[in-house]
Design an enzyme around this catalytic site. Structure first.
Site, PDB file in Angstrom:
ATOM      1  N   TYR A 207       0.859  -1.194   0.000  1.00  0.00           N
ATOM      2  CA  TYR A 207       0.000   0.000   0.000  1.00  0.00           C
ATOM      3  C   TYR A 207       0.881   1.224   0.000  1.00  0.00           C
ATOM      4  O   TYR A 207       1.875   1.287   0.731  1.00  0.00           O
ATOM      5  CB  TYR A 207      -0.890  -0.012   1.245  1.00  0.00           C
ATOM      6  CG  TYR A 207      -1.778   1.205   1.397  1.00  0.00           C
ATOM      7  CD1 TYR A 207      -2.853   1.426   0.535  1.00  0.00           C
ATOM      8  CD2 TYR A 207      -1.551   2.140   2.416  1.00  0.00           C
ATOM      9  CE1 TYR A 207      -3.675   2.532   0.693  1.00  0.00           C
ATOM     10  CE2 TYR A 207      -2.374   3.247   2.578  1.00  0.00           C
ATOM     11  CZ  TYR A 207      -3.443   3.440   1.715  1.00  0.00           C
ATOM     12  OH  TYR A 207      -4.247   4.539   1.871  1.00  0.00           O
TER      13      TYR A 207
ATOM     14  N   ASP B 256       9.178   2.724  -0.349  1.00  0.00           N
ATOM     15  CA  ASP B 256       8.160   3.349   0.478  1.00  0.00           C
ATOM     16  C   ASP B 256       8.429   2.907   1.910  1.00  0.00           C
ATOM     17  O   ASP B 256       8.050   1.808   2.315  1.00  0.00           O
ATOM     18  CB  ASP B 256       6.765   2.937   0.010  1.00  0.00           C
ATOM     19  CG  ASP B 256       5.675   3.583   0.854  1.00  0.00           C
ATOM     20  OD1 ASP B 256       6.000   4.105   1.947  1.00  0.00           O
ATOM     21  OD2 ASP B 256       4.509   3.550   0.440  1.00  0.00           O
TER      22      ASP B 256
ATOM     23  N   LYS C 261       4.386   8.669   8.852  1.00  0.00           N
ATOM     24  CA  LYS C 261       4.220   8.047  10.166  1.00  0.00           C
ATOM     25  C   LYS C 261       5.284   8.543  11.174  1.00  0.00           C
ATOM     26  O   LYS C 261       5.160   9.657  11.637  1.00  0.00           O
ATOM     27  CB  LYS C 261       4.153   6.518  10.025  1.00  0.00           C
ATOM     28  CG  LYS C 261       2.946   6.160   9.099  1.00  0.00           C
ATOM     29  CD  LYS C 261       2.451   4.759   9.131  1.00  0.00           C
ATOM     30  CE  LYS C 261       1.101   4.725   8.404  1.00  0.00           C
ATOM     31  NZ  LYS C 261       1.041   3.913   7.192  1.00  0.00           N
TER      32      LYS C 261
HETATM   33  C1  LIG Z   1       0.390   4.427   5.849  1.00  0.00           C
HETATM   34  C2  LIG Z   1       1.099   4.214   4.587  1.00  0.00           C
HETATM   35  C3  LIG Z   1       1.024   5.105   3.505  1.00  0.00           C
HETATM   36  C4  LIG Z   1       0.053   6.237   3.487  1.00  0.00           C
HETATM   37  O1  LIG Z   1       0.322   7.204   4.443  1.00  0.00           O
HETATM   38  P1  LIG Z   1      -0.857   8.196   4.898  1.00  0.00           P
HETATM   39  O2  LIG Z   1      -0.173   9.141   5.817  1.00  0.00           O
HETATM   40  O3  LIG Z   1      -1.902   7.346   5.537  1.00  0.00           O
HETATM   41  O4  LIG Z   1      -1.367   8.859   3.662  1.00  0.00           O
HETATM   42  C5  LIG Z   1       1.850   4.900   2.431  1.00  0.00           C
HETATM   43  N1  LIG Z   1       2.703   3.880   2.391  1.00  0.00           N
HETATM   44  C6  LIG Z   1       2.796   2.992   3.389  1.00  0.00           C
HETATM   45  C7  LIG Z   1       3.799   1.894   3.302  1.00  0.00           C
HETATM   46  C8  LIG Z   1       1.990   3.121   4.503  1.00  0.00           C
HETATM   47  O5  LIG Z   1       2.052   2.202   5.474  1.00  0.00           O
END
Ligand SMILES: *Cc1c(COP(=O)(O)O)cnc(C)c1O
Length: 431
Positions: free
Chosen positions: A146, A241, A269
């Site tokens: 994701y 990511d 995060k």
């Molecule tokens: C949480 C998450 C996102 C999205 O971040 P948001 O601050 O919720 O938009 C993107 N990539 C990864 C791997 C994530 O866990």
């Protein structure tokens, strides 16, 4: 049995009248575990307290940002002081320079970076930059990874051969999805196949170096290195990511753990310490193409917000080797305890973990890829989850999410959690 009305139930009823599903992010609605969410009134350390005064040991931890626990005193003091100096200026501040310098010191591959407000924005912007820099349109993502909810990323593999992506949400156009190719996580051959089929068309591969959004699935030996080599051969960019793994797998993220250098990295995060921050960054020559230095447009009214930067600075300043050692010990203790409880109850369970991240999959086979992850029983997880919540433990309300540990969790918290898991696993066995 008549259900007693609680403040949370009343709030949820009110919430559903004004917020779709009663929430501002879908997983919070507990649909995946057939329940109703407690509404959280406050939190401290490793614990959250709901609107009815019930206290839980929290393993959601705001989905990852809170590596030092809820509301640590140093952070609330720093924020209290910052708020008095003003909440937003829409102008450069010393804080964003300091945070960028600190991020680069921890993750040297981010030679330069841009702060945004979420992980979604970070991934979306990194992909725009990758397409601009390579003058190519297609990107490769992995099933089960994701990267936020930008249109081109809400895509899954089409049926049959892994070719064009298909939208996973109404409102995402076929055109949007068509430039997203979907490969299998931990399946390097599937990536090589896509590169053969789309020669000189692929701008970038984006990957969670430690998959966290199908539950925790660590990379197999050689997988990430293989991606690096495939990208280099094809002139494509490698984007890590690290929204979850950044400052979590280690202070330097998964790229430090595995000794790899991505071209671009997405952060979120932990970098905001519980306030809304994301960042993307990487090679200086690539980042020089971002406006105003270059032509690739990207902007944000609240980007680099002084409160958010303050929280990020405080959070990153408290990372240490000792912290990661303690977190890994707690993670191993919890993983072993959950596995034991399952074994004693005769419930098939696979616990995947990486340091302070873990996911107990209710499955009888090892989980090394997406297909194995979705084989896990969401029904069993739901039974387990509800039994845990009743006992004052708040795991993530979905089988396919990571449990997050923090510096505020103690061995006692872990042991109480394992004690609750024993009857919860028996409930799964009976169900
Ligand atoms: C949480 C998450 C996102 C999205 O971040 P948001 O601050 O919720 O938009 C993107 N990539 C990864 C791997 C994530 O866990």
């Amino acid at each position: 049995m008549a259900r007693t009305t609680t403040s949370s139930r009343r709030l949820f009823a009110r919430a559903r009248r004004v917020l779709p599903g009663g929430v501002n992010s879908p997983v919070r609605a507990f649909k995946a575990v057939q329940g109703e969410p407690p509404f959280i009134a406050r939190a401290a350390g490793a614990h959250v307290t709901d609107a009815d005064g019930r206290r839980y040991i929290d393993y959601v931890m705001s989905w990852g940002p809170l590596i030092h626990g809820h509301a640590p005193a140093g952070l609330t003091r720093a924020l209290g002081a910052a708020v008095k100096r003003g909440t937003s200026f829409g102008a450069p501040t010393p804080l964003e320079v300091a945070l960028a310098e600190r991020v680069r010191a921890l993750m040297p591959s981010l030679e330069r970076m841009r702060f945004v407000n979420s992980g979604t924005e970070a991934a979306m912007s990194a992909l725009r930059l990758a397409r601009a820099a390579t003058k190519r349109d297609k990107i490769v993502k992995f099933q089960g990874c994701y990267h936020g909810h930008a249109d081109g990323l809400l895509v899954q593999a089409g049926s049959g051969a892994l070719t064009l992506g298909i939208p996973t949400s109404p409102g995402v156009t076929k055109a949007n999805a068509a430039d997203t190719l979907v490969a299998g996580y931990n399946d390097l051959a599937s990536v090589e196949r896509l590169f053969r089929m789309h020669r000189r068309k692929i701008a970038a591969v984006i990957v969670e170096p430690i998959a966290g959004n199908m539950g925790i699935v660590p990379p197999q030996d050689g997988f990430l290195q293989g991606l690096r080599e495939v990208c280099d051969r094809a002139g494509a960019l490698l984007i890590f990511d690290e929204v979850i793994s950044g400052f979590r797998a280690a202070a330097g993220g998964a790229q430090a753990v595995f000794g790899l250098t991505p071209d671009l990295t997405c952060l979120g995060k932990i970098i905001g310490g519980g306030l809304p921050v994301g960042a993307y960054g990487g090679r200086a020559d690539l980042m020089a193409q971002v406006a105003p230095e270059g032509p690739v447009y990207q902007a944000g009214t609240l980007s680099g917000n002084p409160l958010a930067m303050t929280a990020g600075l405080w959070t990153l300043s408290k990372l240490s080797d000792k912290l990661y050692r303690c977190l890994a010990d707690l993670g191993a203790r919890l993983a072993a305890g959950l596995a034991d409880a399952a074994c004693d109850a005769g419930v098939p369970l696979q616990v995947n973990g990486f340091g302070s991240l873990l996911t107990p999959f209710f499955s009888n086979r090892p989980v090394r890829d997406y297909r194995a992850a979705i084989h896990a029983s969401t029904t069993d997880y739901g039974v387990f989850f509800r039994a845990m919540l009743k006992r004052g433990i708040y795991p993530p309300p979905s089988q396919f999410e990571a449990w997050f540990l923090s510096a505020a969790h103690t061995e006692r918290d872990i042991d109480r959690t394992i004690a609750a898991a024993r009857p919860a696993m028996k409930a799964v066995a009976r169900s």
